[in-house]
Design an enzyme around this catalytic site. Structure first.
Site, PDB file in Angstrom:
ATOM      1  N   ASN A  10       0.895  -1.067  -0.097  1.00 25.24           N
ATOM      2  CA  ASN A  10       0.240  -0.120   0.139  1.00 25.24           C
ATOM      3  C   ASN A  10       1.068   1.272  -0.023  1.00 25.24           C
ATOM      4  O   ASN A  10       1.542   1.580   1.116  1.00 25.24           O
ATOM      5  CB  ASN A  10      -0.495   0.058   1.029  1.00 25.24           C
ATOM      6  CG  ASN A  10      -1.645   1.314   1.324  1.00 25.24           C
ATOM      7  OD1 ASN A  10      -1.766   1.922   0.384  1.00 25.24           O
ATOM      8  ND2 ASN A  10      -2.238   1.470   2.732  1.00 25.24           N
ATOM      9  N   LYS A  12       0.087   4.262  -0.367  1.00 24.38           N
ATOM     10  CA  LYS A  12      -0.785   5.424   0.237  1.00 24.38           C
ATOM     11  C   LYS A  12      -0.312   6.676  -0.603  1.00 24.38           C
ATOM     12  O   LYS A  12      -0.323   6.458  -1.900  1.00 24.38           O
ATOM     13  CB  LYS A  12       0.000   5.672   1.727  1.00 24.38           C
ATOM     14  CG  LYS A  12      -0.048   4.463   2.579  1.00 24.38           C
ATOM     15  CD  LYS A  12      -0.120   4.798   4.160  1.00 24.38           C
ATOM     16  CE  LYS A  12       0.152   3.287   4.861  1.00 24.38           C
ATOM     17  NZ  LYS A  12      -0.004   3.795   6.339  1.00 24.38           N
ATOM     18  N   HIS A  99      -9.521   1.179   5.064  1.00 23.38           N
ATOM     19  CA  HIS A  99      -8.329   1.415   5.784  1.00 23.38           C
ATOM     20  C   HIS A  99      -8.563   2.439   6.956  1.00 23.38           C
ATOM     21  O   HIS A  99      -9.363   3.260   6.940  1.00 23.38           O
ATOM     22  CB  HIS A  99      -7.326   1.914   4.710  1.00 23.38           C
ATOM     23  CG  HIS A  99      -5.874   1.823   5.441  1.00 23.38           C
ATOM     24  ND1 HIS A  99      -5.494   2.781   6.262  1.00 23.38           N
ATOM     25  CD2 HIS A  99      -4.978   1.151   4.896  1.00 23.38           C
ATOM     26  CE1 HIS A  99      -4.199   2.777   6.555  1.00 23.38           C
ATOM     27  NE2 HIS A  99      -3.840   1.478   5.857  1.00 23.38           N
ATOM     28  N   GLU A 171      -5.475  -4.774  10.984  1.00 23.82           N
ATOM     29  CA  GLU A 171      -4.411  -3.879  11.156  1.00 23.82           C
ATOM     30  C   GLU A 171      -4.642  -2.966  12.400  1.00 23.82           C
ATOM     31  O   GLU A 171      -5.451  -2.023  12.435  1.00 23.82           O
ATOM     32  CB  GLU A 171      -4.303  -2.932   9.791  1.00 23.82           C
ATOM     33  CG  GLU A 171      -4.111  -3.444   8.613  1.00 23.82           C
ATOM     34  CD  GLU A 171      -3.548  -2.592   7.755  1.00 23.82           C
ATOM     35  OE1 GLU A 171      -2.457  -2.796   7.018  1.00 23.82           O
ATOM     36  OE2 GLU A 171      -4.494  -1.474   7.265  1.00 23.82           O
ATOM     37  N   SER A 217       3.389  -1.928  10.548  1.00 24.91           N
ATOM     38  CA  SER A 217       4.878  -1.737  10.698  1.00 24.91           C
ATOM     39  C   SER A 217       5.377  -3.257  10.274  1.00 24.91           C
ATOM     40  O   SER A 217       6.438  -3.679  11.071  1.00 24.91           O
ATOM     41  CB  SER A 217       5.052  -1.507  12.089  1.00 24.91           C
ATOM     42  OG  SER A 217       4.678  -0.089  12.354  1.00 24.91           O
TER      43      SER A 217
HETATM   44  C1  PEP Z   1      -1.003   0.186   6.173  1.00 22.87           C
HETATM   45  O1  PEP Z   1      -1.134   1.179   6.106  1.00 22.87           O
HETATM   46  O2  PEP Z   1      -1.688  -0.705   5.530  1.00 22.87           O
HETATM   47  C2  PEP Z   1       0.069  -0.378   6.916  1.00 22.87           C
HETATM   48  C3  PEP Z   1       0.371  -1.558   7.349  1.00 22.87           C
HETATM   49  O3  PEP Z   1       1.062   0.705   7.166  1.00 22.87           O
HETATM   50  P1  PEP Z   1       2.843   0.547   7.688  1.00 22.87           P
HETATM   51  O4  PEP Z   1       3.113  -0.848   7.120  1.00 22.87           O
HETATM   52  O5  PEP Z   1       3.603   1.559   7.424  1.00 22.87           O
HETATM   53  O6  PEP Z   1       2.515   0.169   9.279  1.00 22.87           O
END
Ligand code: PEP
Length: 261
Positions: A10, A12, A99, A171, A217
């Site tokens: 992703n 973003k 999300h 998440e 993360s």
């Molecule tokens: C996300 O935004 O879906 C995500 C998991 O971000 P990160 O890996 O940066 O925590």
């Protein structure tokens, strides 16, 4: 046999056009050397959709095209929106919905998330439905309750035929972009819980078949341990998907788990 893992990047709202081109090229070059079982999905900002759909070829380049959001409406006077039909006409195969950043900054409710899922399913695009609790909710011991509500008001309202074409990403909001990852045990516990909710509504076969991913993360260092958990079918990767070497290492971790099982 363990089912193939899925790793979704992703991006973003990051990268200018040249940087996005460069990122795709680097990922493509690095993946070219693999005989991958893992399925990879790249979700760039929608304005770069064609960059990914032009290159997405699961046999040759080993990745699918995805996007990060879709309109809840079918078509018409909705300035700035992008419909599922438009996405399908460009060969987009996956789309993230619900999300936590969309829930937080754009007021996306479970009701809206469900509408978006229906739009995607009607157009043969796989929704990747995100769920997860805030830090306050976890500290208050409400994480299972919060996730249960999100799952029951979206995924559990679908038909079995629809659910077969849906993925879920857990998440925890406190782990997104913070560098703080859920422990493998925390991820496993919640993913097993989500699978049990699906099992209750749809039965064991579909619960086992359903892809449930972890996100928050996830990086090259922790991916192997996270992906080794029995209920973790792969990862939704934010920050680390912007760095080709790191992203490819995460994919390698998924491959290692599949090969070791
Ligand atoms: C996300 O935004 O879906 C995500 C998991 O971000 P990160 O890996 O940066 O925590």
């Amino acid at each position: 046999m363990t089912k193939p893992k899925i790793v979704i990047g992703n991006w973003k709202m990051n990268k200018d056009f040249e940087e996005a081109e460069d990122l795709i090229t680097q990922i493509e070059e690095q993946l070219a050397d693999f005989q991958l079982q893992t399925e990879v999905v790249l979700c760039p900002p929608a304005v770069y959709a064609e960059l990914v759909t032009d290159h997405a070829d699961i046999d040759e380049n080993h990745f699918y095209a995805g996007l990060q959001n879709v309109s809840e409406f079918e078509n018409g006077a909705y300035t700035g929106e992008i419909s599922a039909e438009m996405m399908a006409s460009m060969n987009v195969d996956f789309c993230i919905v619900g999300h936590s950043e969309r829930r937080k900054y754009f007021g996306e409710t479970d009701e809206v998330v469900l509408k978006k899922m229906h739009r995607l399913l009607t157009n043969d695009i796989v929704p990747v439905m995100c769920c997860g609790e805030t830090l306050e909710e976890r500290k208050a011991g409400k994480h299972f309750e919060v996730v249960q509500k999100q799952i029951e008001s979206t995924v559990c309202t679908l038909t079995a035929d629809e659910l077969e074409r849906v993925m879920i990403a857990y998440e925890p909001i406190w782990a997104i972009g913070t560098g703080e990852t859920a422990t493998p045990a925390q991820a496993q516990e919640m993913l097993a819980f989500i699978r049990s909710l699906i099992e209750k509504k749809f039965g064991t076969e579909l619960a086992v078949f359903t892809y449930i991913l972890y996100g928050g993360s996830c990086n090259a260092k922790n991916a192997l341990e996270l992906f080794s958990q029995p209920d973790v079918d792969g990862g939704l990767i934010g920050g680390a998907s912007l760095k080709p070497d790191e992203f490819v290492k995460i994919i390698e971790a998924a491959e290692t788990v599949i090969k070791d099982n």
